[in-house]
Motif scaffolding. Structure first.
Motif, PDB file in Angstrom:
ATOM      1  N   SER A  54       0.808  -1.218   0.000  1.00 19.82           N
ATOM      2  CA  SER A  54       0.000   0.000   0.000  1.00 19.82           C
ATOM      3  C   SER A  54       0.842   1.270   0.000  1.00 19.82           C
ATOM      4  CB  SER A  54      -0.941   0.010   1.202  1.00 19.82           C
ATOM      5  OG  SER A  54      -0.222   0.098   2.414  1.00 19.82           O
ATOM      6  N   GLY A  55       2.123   1.119   0.264  1.00 16.71           N
ATOM      7  CA  GLY A  55       2.998   2.274   0.324  1.00 16.71           C
ATOM      8  C   GLY A  55       2.950   3.014   1.639  1.00 16.71           C
ATOM      9  N   THR A  56       2.229   2.475   2.606  1.00 20.01           N
ATOM     10  CA  THR A  56       2.096   3.147   3.896  1.00 20.01           C
ATOM     11  C   THR A  56       3.277   2.885   4.818  1.00 20.01           C
ATOM     12  OG1 THR A  56       0.790   1.297   4.768  1.00 20.01           O
ATOM     13  CG2 THR A  56      -0.413   3.134   3.772  1.00 20.01           C
ATOM     14  N   ILE A  57       4.011   1.826   4.552  1.00 22.38           N
ATOM     15  CA  ILE A  57       5.183   1.496   5.343  1.00 22.38           C
ATOM     16  C   ILE A  57       6.416   1.591   4.451  1.00 22.38           C
ATOM     17  CG2 ILE A  57       6.335  -0.207   6.783  1.00 22.38           C
ATOM     18  CD1 ILE A  57       3.828   0.916   8.021  1.00 22.38           C
ATOM     19  N   ARG A  58       7.318   2.468   4.821  1.00 21.43           N
ATOM     20  CA  ARG A  58       8.552   2.638   4.078  1.00 21.43           C
ATOM     21  C   ARG A  58       9.718   2.648   5.044  1.00 21.43           C
ATOM     22  NH1 ARG A  58       7.021   7.852   0.230  1.00 21.43           N
ATOM     23  NH2 ARG A  58       4.841   7.287  -0.151  1.00 21.43           N
ATOM     24  N   SER A  59      10.783   2.029   4.635  1.00 26.75           N
ATOM     25  CA  SER A  59      11.961   1.987   5.474  1.00 26.75           C
ATOM     26  C   SER A  59      13.201   1.897   4.597  1.00 26.75           C
ATOM     27  CB  SER A  59      11.906   0.788   6.426  1.00 26.75           C
ATOM     28  OG  SER A  59      13.040   0.742   7.271  1.00 26.75           O
ATOM     29  N   VAL A  60      14.234   2.618   4.972  1.00 26.96           N
ATOM     30  CA  VAL A  60      15.500   2.569   4.258  1.00 26.96           C
ATOM     31  C   VAL A  60      16.622   2.286   5.246  1.00 26.96           C
ATOM     32  CG1 VAL A  60      14.730   4.127   2.424  1.00 26.96           C
ATOM     33  CG2 VAL A  60      15.861   5.061   4.446  1.00 26.96           C
ATOM     34  N   ALA A  61      17.717   1.803   4.711  1.00 23.93           N
ATOM     35  CA  ALA A  61      18.870   1.486   5.538  1.00 23.93           C
ATOM     36  C   ALA A  61      19.466   2.748   6.136  1.00 23.93           C
ATOM     37  CB  ALA A  61      19.914   0.743   4.715  1.00 23.93           C
ATOM     38  N   ASN A  62      20.138   2.576   7.263  1.00 24.13           N
ATOM     39  CA  ASN A  62      20.746   3.722   7.936  1.00 24.13           C
ATOM     40  C   ASN A  62      21.752   4.453   7.047  1.00 24.13           C
ATOM     41  OD1 ASN A  62      19.294   3.354  10.320  1.00 24.13           O
ATOM     42  ND2 ASN A  62      20.850   2.002  11.203  1.00 24.13           N
ATOM     43  N   SER A  63      22.425   3.709   6.191  1.00 20.37           N
ATOM     44  CA  SER A  63      23.444   4.299   5.352  1.00 20.37           C
ATOM     45  C   SER A  63      22.889   5.292   4.332  1.00 20.37           C
ATOM     46  CB  SER A  63      24.237   3.203   4.628  1.00 20.37           C
ATOM     47  OG  SER A  63      23.386   2.415   3.818  1.00 20.37           O
ATOM     48  N   VAL A  64      21.596   5.181   4.039  1.00 23.16           N
ATOM     49  CA  VAL A  64      20.981   6.066   3.057  1.00 23.16           C
ATOM     50  C   VAL A  64      19.846   6.879   3.648  1.00 23.16           C
ATOM     51  CG1 VAL A  64      21.623   4.524   1.173  1.00 23.16           C
ATOM     52  CG2 VAL A  64      19.359   4.316   2.226  1.00 23.16           C
ATOM     53  N   LYS A  65      19.626   6.757   4.929  1.00 25.84           N
ATOM     54  CA  LYS A  65      18.540   7.473   5.589  1.00 25.84           C
ATOM     55  C   LYS A  65      18.725   8.979   5.439  1.00 25.84           C
ATOM     56  CE  LYS A  65      17.064   5.556   9.221  1.00 25.84           C
ATOM     57  NZ  LYS A  65      16.970   5.005  10.611  1.00 25.84           N
ATOM     58  N   GLY A  66      17.636   9.641   5.086  1.00 24.65           N
ATOM     59  CA  GLY A  66      17.679  11.074   4.862  1.00 24.65           C
ATOM     60  C   GLY A  66      18.073  11.459   3.461  1.00 24.65           C
ATOM     61  N   ARG A  67      18.526  10.489   2.668  1.00 26.27           N
ATOM     62  CA  ARG A  67      18.953  10.768   1.300  1.00 26.27           C
ATOM     63  C   ARG A  67      18.119  10.017   0.260  1.00 26.27           C
ATOM     64  NH1 ARG A  67      23.694   9.226  -0.437  1.00 26.27           N
ATOM     65  NH2 ARG A  67      23.972   7.497   1.053  1.00 26.27           N
ATOM     66  N   PHE A  68      17.745   8.795   0.582  1.00 25.95           N
ATOM     67  CA  PHE A  68      16.999   7.960  -0.352  1.00 25.95           C
ATOM     68  C   PHE A  68      15.544   7.848   0.085  1.00 25.95           C
ATOM     69  CE2 PHE A  68      20.649   5.124  -2.141  1.00 25.95           C
ATOM     70  CZ  PHE A  68      21.379   6.266  -2.426  1.00 25.95           C
ATOM     71  N   ILE A  69      14.659   7.792  -0.889  1.00 26.57           N
ATOM     72  CA  ILE A  69      13.232   7.637  -0.639  1.00 26.57           C
ATOM     73  C   ILE A  69      12.693   6.541  -1.542  1.00 26.57           C
ATOM     74  CG2 ILE A  69      10.973   8.741  -0.620  1.00 26.57           C
ATOM     75  CD1 ILE A  69      12.467  11.443  -0.407  1.00 26.57           C
ATOM     76  N   ILE A  70      11.989   5.602  -0.949  1.00 26.06           N
ATOM     77  CA  ILE A  70      11.377   4.532  -1.717  1.00 26.06           C
ATOM     78  C   ILE A  70       9.881   4.779  -1.815  1.00 26.06           C
ATOM     79  CG2 ILE A  70      11.081   3.051   0.312  1.00 26.06           C
ATOM     80  CD1 ILE A  70      11.633   0.646  -1.518  1.00 26.06           C
TER      81      ILE A  70
END
Length: 123
Positions: A54-70
Motif C-alpha cells: 500500500s505504500g504506507t510502510i517505508r523503510s531505508v537502511a541507515n546508510s541512506v537514511k535522509g537521502r533515499f526515498i522509496i
C-alpha cells in the motif's frame, strides 16, 4: 510470477540526484512488498529500502537514511528509488525485488529479482 525490470541508473557526480524505476508485471504485484538492494564489486549485497504493497510502510537502511526515498505507484506497476545527495560509496548495481510478505528487509524473503541497473557516482 512477477517480472521486474530496473532502469534509471547512470553516471553522476557526488551530490547529484538519480531516480531509479522498477517496472513490474504480474497479477499479484500490488500485493507484494518491494525492496531495493545494491551490490558493489567485491562486496556483499545489502538492503537499501523496502515498502509494503500500500505504500504506507517505508523503510531505508541507515546508510541512506535522509537521502533515499522509496515509493511505489501500483497503478503504473512501478516502484521507485529516489536517490539524493549521492556519494561515491553509493556506487553499485541496484536491484529491485518482490516478496510475498507484506514487508521484509531480509533478502531471503524475496522471491523475484530484477537484473539490476548500474549507478556510478564519480567526480
Amino acid at each position: 510470477q512477477v517480472r521486474l525490470v530496473e532502469s534509471g541508473g547512470g553516471l553522476v557526480q557526488p551530490g547529484d540526484s538519480l531516480r531509479l524505476s522498477c517496472a513490474a508485471s504480474g497479477a499479484t504485484f500490488t500485493r507484494n512488498g518491494m525492496g531495493w538492494f545494491r551490490q558493489a564489486p567485491g562486496k556483499e549485497r545489502e538492503f537499501v529500502g523496502g515498502i509494503n504493497w500500500s505504500g504506507t510502510i517505508r523503510s531505508v537502511a541507515n546508510s541512506v537514511k535522509g537521502r533515499f526515498i522509496i515509493s511505489r505507484d501500483n497503478n503504473k506497476n512501478t516502484v521507485y528509488l529516489q536517490m539524493n545527495s549521492l556519494k561515491l560509496e553509493d556506487t553499485a548495481v541496484y536491484y529491485c525485488a518482490a516478496t510475498p510478505l507484506g514487508w521484509s528487509g531480509n533478502p531471503l524473503d524475496y522471491k523475484y529479482w530484477g537484473q539490476g541497473t548500474q549507478v556510478t557516482v564519480s567526480s
